[in-house]
Design a protein around this motif. Sequence first.
Motif, PDB file in Angstrom:
ATOM      1  N   ARG A   1      20.277 -19.209 106.037  1.00 43.11           N
ATOM      2  CA  ARG A   1      19.832 -18.131 106.925  1.00 43.11           C
ATOM      3  C   ARG A   1      19.056 -17.186 106.041  1.00 43.11           C
ATOM      4  O   ARG A   1      19.632 -16.476 105.234  1.00 43.11           O
ATOM      5  CB  ARG A   1      21.013 -17.410 107.554  1.00 43.11           C
ATOM      6  CG  ARG A   1      21.740 -18.268 108.531  1.00 43.11           C
ATOM      7  CD  ARG A   1      22.873 -17.499 109.136  1.00 43.11           C
ATOM      8  NE  ARG A   1      23.545 -18.377 110.066  1.00 43.11           N
ATOM      9  CZ  ARG A   1      24.154 -17.980 111.140  1.00 43.11           C
ATOM     10  NH1 ARG A   1      24.220 -16.707 111.419  1.00 43.11           N
ATOM     11  NH2 ARG A   1      24.708 -18.837 111.947  1.00 43.11           N
ATOM     12  N   ARG A   2      17.782 -17.216 106.152  1.00 42.20           N
ATOM     13  CA  ARG A   2      16.930 -16.468 105.231  1.00 42.20           C
ATOM     14  C   ARG A   2      15.701 -15.927 105.935  1.00 42.20           C
ATOM     15  O   ARG A   2      15.496 -16.097 107.111  1.00 42.20           O
ATOM     16  CB  ARG A   2      16.451 -17.381 104.094  1.00 42.20           C
ATOM     17  CG  ARG A   2      17.517 -17.865 103.205  1.00 42.20           C
ATOM     18  CD  ARG A   2      17.795 -16.837 102.173  1.00 42.20           C
ATOM     19  NE  ARG A   2      18.784 -17.351 101.246  1.00 42.20           N
ATOM     20  CZ  ARG A   2      19.551 -16.581 100.553  1.00 42.20           C
ATOM     21  NH1 ARG A   2      19.479 -15.294 100.663  1.00 42.20           N
ATOM     22  NH2 ARG A   2      20.419 -17.083  99.729  1.00 42.20           N
ATOM     23  N   SER A   3      14.842 -15.352 105.107  1.00 46.14           N
ATOM     24  CA  SER A   3      13.531 -14.920 105.569  1.00 46.14           C
ATOM     25  C   SER A   3      12.486 -15.486 104.617  1.00 46.14           C
ATOM     26  O   SER A   3      12.776 -15.793 103.465  1.00 46.14           O
ATOM     27  CB  SER A   3      13.443 -13.395 105.627  1.00 46.14           C
ATOM     28  OG  SER A   3      13.652 -12.843 104.358  1.00 46.14           O
TER      29      SER A   3
ATOM     30  N   LYS B   1      11.912 -13.874 109.718  1.00 46.24           N
ATOM     31  CA  LYS B   1      13.355 -14.096 109.544  1.00 46.24           C
ATOM     32  C   LYS B   1      13.783 -15.300 110.375  1.00 46.24           C
ATOM     33  O   LYS B   1      13.294 -15.511 111.473  1.00 46.24           O
ATOM     34  CB  LYS B   1      14.129 -12.859 109.973  1.00 46.24           C
ATOM     35  CG  LYS B   1      13.868 -11.679 109.082  1.00 46.24           C
ATOM     36  CD  LYS B   1      14.671 -10.481 109.495  1.00 46.24           C
ATOM     37  CE  LYS B   1      14.344  -9.321 108.577  1.00 46.24           C
ATOM     38  NZ  LYS B   1      15.133  -8.148 108.882  1.00 46.24           N
TER      39      LYS B   1
END
Length: 108
Positions: free
Chosen positions: A8-10, A33
């Motif tokens: 779960r990142r950007s 995101k």
Amino acid sequence: MQGKFGSRRSVSNADLVAAMQSADAAGRAGVTKFAELTGEFGAADGRVSIANLNLQGGVLRGGGNIDIAASGALSGRLSVEIRSNVAQDRGGFGVSGTVAKPILRRGG
């Protein structure tokens, strides 16, 4: 070296939502995101290949493949879709530029 990744990142320096909305945003920095960012990677001879990329976050979904040269130059393709109750849009993007300054060209 090969493997899979998920997080779960950007993604910095690229705003996929803005690029979907305006061709003028193709080279504009921003952040995208994701609730899910998964794919497979391989590295050899100073190059990194990211395949079977799966991007999901809010109304944005996408996938594709990206290659990163030893110099940091990018090449690849992304297919991106925005879906909400009020709008839907789908587009293909050519990825170029560099890691520090990616360029997303719709249809390119």
